[in-house]
Write an enzyme that holds these catalytic residues in place. Structure first.
Site, short mmCIF file in Angstrom:
data_model
loop_
_atom_site.label_atom_id
_atom_site.label_comp_id
_atom_site.label_asym_id
_atom_site.label_seq_id
_atom_site.Cartn_x
_atom_site.Cartn_y
_atom_site.Cartn_z
N CYS A 8 0.81 -1.22 0.00
CA CYS A 8 0.00 0.00 0.00
C CYS A 8 0.84 1.28 0.00
O CYS A 8 0.29 2.37 -0.10
CB CYS A 8 -0.94 -0.01 1.20
N HIS A 12 -9.80 1.44 -0.71
CA HIS A 12 -8.34 1.30 -0.63
C HIS A 12 -7.83 0.75 -1.94
O HIS A 12 -8.07 -0.42 -2.27
CB HIS A 12 -7.98 0.38 0.53
N GLU A 40 -1.90 5.63 13.28
CA GLU A 40 -1.57 6.82 12.50
C GLU A 40 -1.88 8.08 13.29
O GLU A 40 -1.08 9.04 13.27
CB GLU A 40 -2.32 6.83 11.17
N PHE A 64 1.78 -3.31 3.96
CA PHE A 64 2.14 -4.62 4.51
C PHE A 64 3.64 -4.84 4.33
O PHE A 64 4.21 -4.48 3.31
CB PHE A 64 1.39 -5.73 3.78
N LYS A 98 -9.88 7.40 1.29
CA LYS A 98 -10.37 6.02 1.22
C LYS A 98 -11.82 5.90 1.68
O LYS A 98 -12.48 4.90 1.37
CB LYS A 98 -9.46 5.11 2.04
N HIS A 126 -3.32 8.01 5.58
CA HIS A 126 -3.44 6.65 5.05
C HIS A 126 -4.86 6.16 5.36
O HIS A 126 -5.51 5.59 4.50
CB HIS A 126 -2.37 5.75 5.67
#
Length: 413
Positions: free
Chosen positions: A164, A341, A315, A400, A336, A304
């Site tokens: 991502c 996403h 975050e 990830f 998002k 994010h």
């Protein structure tokens, strides 16, 4: 590294809420949701049956039949967004020289569609029937490869694959290529098309996806206490980056400067962020330092903000550690909530939104917020788009594997 400055002179996007930058931005500011039931395949055996698909899209509107058939959707999206960004920039390839313009476009997953299709062929018909084009259609780096072939660009050509964080890394790395003087301009960003039976099954079984099948439009709810996972999206976001003096000399329209870039690793877990967000903090600090900008000069953070329980909390904590008292004055938002996403393309689409926010002095909203979370206690623009001065934006992407990437964009007078 030299002191060359890098600016953005072209934007391109294809997203679940718009197939051009103009349409995407209009719907993002309006708080439109791109989520709905999956139409690409039969979801009757899946637990999660909705996603944020690209809509009103026919590849034959953009490509001839042969080109459409021989390329995967993630390549289609990269080509469409790259052509839009290049056209909007007004850059003349012949005048500059194709060797001075490069491509750095990433994809987190690549050609998942063709992988599933040809795995079935292998099982049912045997290895001799597997397509000879399986590998070149599958590999993520075929996206920048096809963009360079299509547009005739012979400069630096590469691909980033960092889940991502992919597109954000691609933009930061491309900016550094220009800073070093190895290119005058670069097409950079990310592309993804992973709404497939295997893609949805994989993410649903690791419990990353929201399960709100009955109300998909409101399923992506970043920073809301009742968030239960992200909504899969698809599309591409591409920037045309250009050396500042070159852009100024030709009178180019400049959206903003790629002022700072930070990248770190968590060294913690394959999917979960480290719970104090140390890696995210370090990436943000690195980007601010690279931009030579004080934390208090940032007006807006394009978060994010995945709508997963752990990510949004971590975050928020990381932002508070980096920005201190100024964190309470920042306006954060998560695109998002509207587009889902987009995995490897997320940072590219969010970079487009960040630059439009700078251009128009508008912060997009975070939609679907319904319940305050004590651990997510900043200003997330949950009451709609905000008209306010936006001179500098910080954009976060965390992937990830513990990959963290942050960009700082700022207004150019």
């Amino acid at each position: 590294m030299t002191n060359r400055r890098v600016v953005v002179t072209g934007l391109g996007a294809i997203t679940p809420i718009g197939n051009t930058v103009e349409e995407f931005w209009k719907n993002l500011i309006a708080g439109k949701s791109g989520a709905g039931p999956i139409t690409k395949f039969d979801t009757s055996r899946h637990k999660v049956r909705f996603a944020c698909e690209v809509k009103n899209y026919d590849p034959l509107d953009h490509f001839d039949r042969k080109e459409a058939r021989r390329n995967e959707p993630f390549v289609h999206y990269a080509l469409i967004a790259s052509r839009e960004a290049l056209k909007e920039s007004g850059l003349d390839i012949t005048e500059i020289g194709p060797e001075r313009i490069g491509v750095l476009i990433g994809s987190g997953i690549g050609g998942l569609n063709v992988l599933e299709e040809q795995a079935k062929v292998l099982i049912e018909k045997g290895p001799d029937r597997v397509s000879a084009l399986l590998i070149p259609r599958l590999i993520p780096n075929i996206a920048p490869g096809q963009v360079s072939i299509s547009l005739g660009l012979k400069g630096p050509n590469s691909c980033v694959v960092t889940a991502c964080a992919t597109a954000t890394h691609a933009i930061g790395d491309a900016a550094n290529i220009i800073r070093r003087g190895h290119a005058v301009a670069m097409l950079a960003g990310g592309t993804e098309a992973a709404i497939t039976p295997l893609g949805i099954a994989g993410f649903q079984n690791m419990r990353a996806l929201s399960g709100r099948n009955e109300t998909p439009e409101t399923a992506s709810r970043p920073f809301s206490k009742d968030r239960d996972g992200f909504v899969m999206g698809e599309g591409a976001g591409i920037l045309l980056l250009e050396e500042y003096e070159h852009a100024k000399a030709r009178g180019a329209r400049i959206y903003g400067e790629v002022a700072g870039y930070g990248m770190t690793g968590d060294a913690f877990h394959i999917t979960a962020p480290e719970q104090t967000g140390q890696g995210a903090q370090a990436a943000m600090r690195m980007a601010l330092e690279d931009a030579a900008i004080e934390p208090g000069e940032i007006a807006h953070i394009n978060a994010h903000g995945t709508s997963t329980a752990l990510n949004d909390k971590v975050e928020t904590y990381a932002v508070k550690q980096v920005f201190g008292e100024h964190a309470q004055k920042l306006v954060m938002s998560s695109n998002k909530s509207c587009v889902g996403h987009l995995l490897g393309a997320a940072g590219g689409v969010e970079a487009v939104a960040s630059l439009k926010a700078i251009e128009q002095d508008i912060v997009p909203p975070t939609i679907n917020y319904s319940e305050k979370d004590p651990e997510c206690d900043l200003d997330y623009a949950v009451d709609g788009a905000r008209r306010m001065p936006v001179n500098a934006v910080l954009s976060n992407s965390f992937g990830f594997g513990g990959h963290n990437a942050t960009l700082v964009f700022r207004k150019v007078d």
